[in-house]
Motif scaffolding. Sequence first.
Motif, PDB file in Angstrom:
ATOM      1  N   VAL A 170       0.786  -1.038  -0.021  1.00 28.14           N
ATOM      2  CA  VAL A 170      -0.009   0.054   0.168  1.00 28.14           C
ATOM      3  C   VAL A 170       0.857   1.385   0.060  1.00 28.14           C
ATOM      4  O   VAL A 170       1.669   1.565   0.948  1.00 28.14           O
ATOM      5  N   GLU A 171       0.814   2.083  -1.333  1.00 30.27           N
ATOM      6  CA  GLU A 171       1.581   3.332  -1.311  1.00 30.27           C
ATOM      7  C   GLU A 171       0.516   4.485  -1.279  1.00 30.27           C
ATOM      8  O   GLU A 171       1.001   5.555  -1.497  1.00 30.27           O
ATOM      9  N   ALA A 172      -0.925   4.166  -1.139  1.00 28.04           N
ATOM     10  CA  ALA A 172      -1.901   5.261  -1.094  1.00 28.04           C
ATOM     11  C   ALA A 172      -2.721   5.125  -0.087  1.00 28.04           C
ATOM     12  O   ALA A 172      -3.394   3.998   0.160  1.00 28.04           O
ATOM     13  N   SER A 173      -3.210   6.122   0.703  1.00 24.67           N
ATOM     14  CA  SER A 173      -4.116   6.135   1.530  1.00 24.67           C
ATOM     15  C   SER A 173      -4.817   7.395   1.770  1.00 24.67           C
ATOM     16  O   SER A 173      -4.321   8.515   1.384  1.00 24.67           O
ATOM     17  N   LEU A 174      -6.050   7.457   2.580  1.00 31.23           N
ATOM     18  CA  LEU A 174      -6.724   8.864   2.766  1.00 31.23           C
ATOM     19  C   LEU A 174      -7.577   8.475   4.079  1.00 31.23           C
ATOM     20  O   LEU A 174      -7.974   7.524   4.297  1.00 31.23           O
ATOM     21  N   TRP A 175      -7.900   9.546   4.582  1.00 28.89           N
ATOM     22  CA  TRP A 175      -8.654   9.642   5.911  1.00 28.89           C
ATOM     23  C   TRP A 175     -10.082   9.942   5.432  1.00 28.89           C
ATOM     24  O   TRP A 175     -10.332  10.773   4.541  1.00 28.89           O
TER      25      TRP A 175
END
Length: 292
Positions: A170-175
């Motif tokens: 995982v290299e992408a995340s958001l809240w």
Amino acid sequence: MRIIFPGPIALALLLIAAGPLATHRPARALVAAHRAPLFDAGPVAAGLRTVGSVAGVVPESSGLAPAEPAGTYYSFGDNGNPPRLFHLNATGHLLGTVDVGAPNTDWESLSRDFRGNYYVGDCGNNKNERRDLAIYRFRPDHPGSVGAIRFVYPDQKAFPPAPEQRNFDVEASLWRDGKVWLFTKDRGQQRISKVYTVPDQPGRYTAKLVTSLAIPGQVTDAALRPDGHRLVLLARGELFVLDGNSWADVLKATPRQFSLAGAGQTEGAAFKDNQTLLLTTEQGAVYEYKLP
């Protein structure tokens, strides 16, 4: 071959032209005076505009997130670099640094909530073999106080799995809505980005697999427009846009693919305004991209 040394007068003229000898300045002064070096990106795709550089400032910029005040951003380096955020303006000028009290095993993403908490994803997993995945929650004004959100994937049974099944990086995340949303980088087949969630509170969790997105590439960052109606998934040399009237609709949308040919290894994305993205690359370029 003869080596000719300048006489005293010529030497004096050279010293005057060179200016005064450099003197030591405190690190704080160096940060304030730093200007990012010019980055020559060469020809790039339509819609891209080079606006600055973080070369020599951020070591291998691996993500981007909005900061305070508005119009500034945080970036960071991935594995092998200190656990440090770099506070930048929109052209890559260094405004300051924040040292976070958490290890950087392989930081790959950064997002924030509406209360000023940041979530750095230490879940880079190139070989799909890590058992110590974490998201660190902190506030930049108290970076030594860190809460760890540790998690495992419900569908990973082997460490590492067979090569074609390696979709746990995982290299992408958001809240959003009290959760951290994780978007995988499909190293096995470059076909599917799986979407997981974990609660935004410190603890140990089994991530929830929410859906899968048809992304024919390797996702490197995610950015959500402030109104929540547009999701951008950045990949290497391309990006994918998903639109919807609600978050549920966004996750059901058919991704639209746009080329970023010539941009380099694009790793960081953040909305500058509703129609403009700010992008960074591991090579150090800073771009603006006008979304169609």
